[in-house]
Design a protein around this motif. Structure first.
Motif, short mmCIF file in Angstrom:
data_model
loop_
_atom_site.label_atom_id
_atom_site.label_comp_id
_atom_site.label_asym_id
_atom_site.label_seq_id
_atom_site.Cartn_x
_atom_site.Cartn_y
_atom_site.Cartn_z
N ASP A 185 0.88 -1.19 0.17
CA ASP A 185 0.10 0.07 0.01
C ASP A 185 1.01 1.21 -0.09
O ASP A 185 2.29 1.23 -0.32
N ARG A 186 0.34 2.37 0.14
CA ARG A 186 1.09 3.54 0.13
C ARG A 186 2.04 3.73 1.17
O ARG A 186 2.89 4.62 1.00
N ASP A 187 2.13 3.03 2.12
CA ASP A 187 2.87 3.16 3.25
C ASP A 187 3.82 2.23 3.44
O ASP A 187 5.17 2.47 3.84
N GLY A 188 3.86 1.08 2.64
CA GLY A 188 5.02 0.02 2.66
C GLY A 188 4.48 -1.27 2.14
O GLY A 188 3.28 -1.27 1.61
N ILE A 189 5.30 -2.29 2.67
CA ILE A 189 4.81 -3.63 2.49
C ILE A 189 4.76 -4.29 3.64
O ILE A 189 5.38 -4.36 4.42
N THR A 190 3.45 -5.08 3.71
CA THR A 190 3.38 -6.06 4.84
C THR A 190 3.79 -7.53 4.36
O THR A 190 2.89 -7.78 3.33
N LEU A 191 4.60 -8.08 5.00
CA LEU A 191 4.88 -9.49 4.82
C LEU A 191 4.11 -10.26 5.84
O LEU A 191 4.27 -10.34 7.15
N GLY A 192 2.99 -11.19 5.51
CA GLY A 192 2.29 -11.95 6.65
C GLY A 192 3.23 -12.78 7.15
O GLY A 192 4.05 -13.44 6.60
N ALA A 244 5.42 -8.80 9.28
CA ALA A 244 6.60 -7.83 9.18
C ALA A 244 6.05 -6.59 8.30
O ALA A 244 5.66 -7.04 7.32
N PHE A 245 5.90 -5.37 8.76
CA PHE A 245 5.65 -4.30 8.10
C PHE A 245 7.01 -3.49 7.80
O PHE A 245 7.64 -3.26 8.90
N VAL A 246 7.12 -3.27 6.50
CA VAL A 246 8.48 -2.45 6.17
C VAL A 246 8.20 -1.18 5.40
O VAL A 246 7.39 -1.13 4.31
N PRO A 247 8.19 -0.02 5.95
CA PRO A 247 7.84 1.00 5.24
C PRO A 247 8.98 1.31 3.76
O PRO A 247 10.10 0.86 3.91
N TRP A 248 8.50 2.15 2.81
CA TRP A 248 8.92 2.23 1.54
C TRP A 248 10.40 2.81 1.98
O TRP A 248 11.17 2.61 1.03
N ARG A 281 17.41 -1.34 2.82
CA ARG A 281 18.59 -0.33 2.91
C ARG A 281 19.45 -0.66 4.16
O ARG A 281 19.01 -1.39 5.08
N GLU A 282 20.81 -0.43 3.99
CA GLU A 282 21.73 -0.87 5.06
C GLU A 282 21.38 -0.24 6.39
O GLU A 282 20.86 0.93 6.42
N GLY A 283 21.24 -0.88 7.38
CA GLY A 283 21.04 -0.56 8.69
C GLY A 283 19.62 -0.72 9.28
O GLY A 283 18.99 -0.26 10.23
N ALA A 284 18.69 -1.36 8.06
CA ALA A 284 17.23 -1.45 8.47
C ALA A 284 17.09 -2.44 9.49
O ALA A 284 17.75 -3.43 9.40
#
Length: 188
Positions: free
Chosen positions: A75-82, A94-98, A125-128
């Protein structure tokens, strides 16, 4: 897969766990092996193995298919991996923002003499921050052998496409609409 299982509404793509041809086949195959366990003359050890492995595994997979939980959301905020629907769905979702995602990566785990298992992963990105790991995805040595063409950090930030279906066209459309700078890569 029905329309309620896959949706692209306003740029949001969502896939849910639910019956698939492969999933129903696995449950039926498990039921067949459980039926074999009750044939006359089956050794008690084999009975136990068949009931534990195929009975327990089949029931667990059936629960996954019937859970209807979100397997993937873009979605507009990022990706959720169920998460892992059987045990610890919330803990392993896990929710990961764009802002943390550099690419969406599609790949396959290959096993000798078996069909490939498709995955969706995220290059970050490195450090995520580290994501919750689904059981089995933390086995670095095994994964290095079965998925040698995918970097370990992407494998650790991935989910198997199992018990749900992925519509690649809708995935790509949603990623393009929500984060045009993030490519969708297919590593095969």
């Amino acid at each position: 897969m029905s329309e309620q299982d896959r949706e692209l509404i306003g740029g949001t793509y969502q896939a849910r766990f639910g019956p698939t041809v492969k999933g129903v086949s696995v449950v039926l195959m498990s039921a067949g092996f459980v039926a074999i366990a009750f044939l006359p003359g089956i050794p008690i050890v084999l009975l136990g193995v068949l009931l534990l492995l195929f009975g327990g595994g089949g029931l667990a997979f059936l629960f996954t298919l019937l859970s209807g939980r979100v397997a993937l959301r873009v979605d507009r905020d990022g990706i959720t991996l169920g998460g892992f629907p059987i045990w610890g769905y919330r803990r392993t979702t896990a929710f990961v923002p764009w802002a943390q995602i550099t690419a969406v990566v599609l790949f396959e785990q290959r096993v000798p003499d078996g069909p490939p298992m498709p995955y969706i992963g995220l290059a970050r990105r490195e450090g995520a921050p580290r994501l919750p790991v689904i059981p089995g995805l933390g086995m670095t040595r095994v994964n290095a052998h079965l998925i040698p063409h995918v970097p370990p950090d992407i494998v650790a930030a991935s989910r198997p496409i199992n018990g749900w279906g992925l519509d690649r066209a809708q995935l790509i459309e949603s990623v393009t609409r929500n984060a045009p700078e993030v490519p969708v890569l297919d590593l095969g």
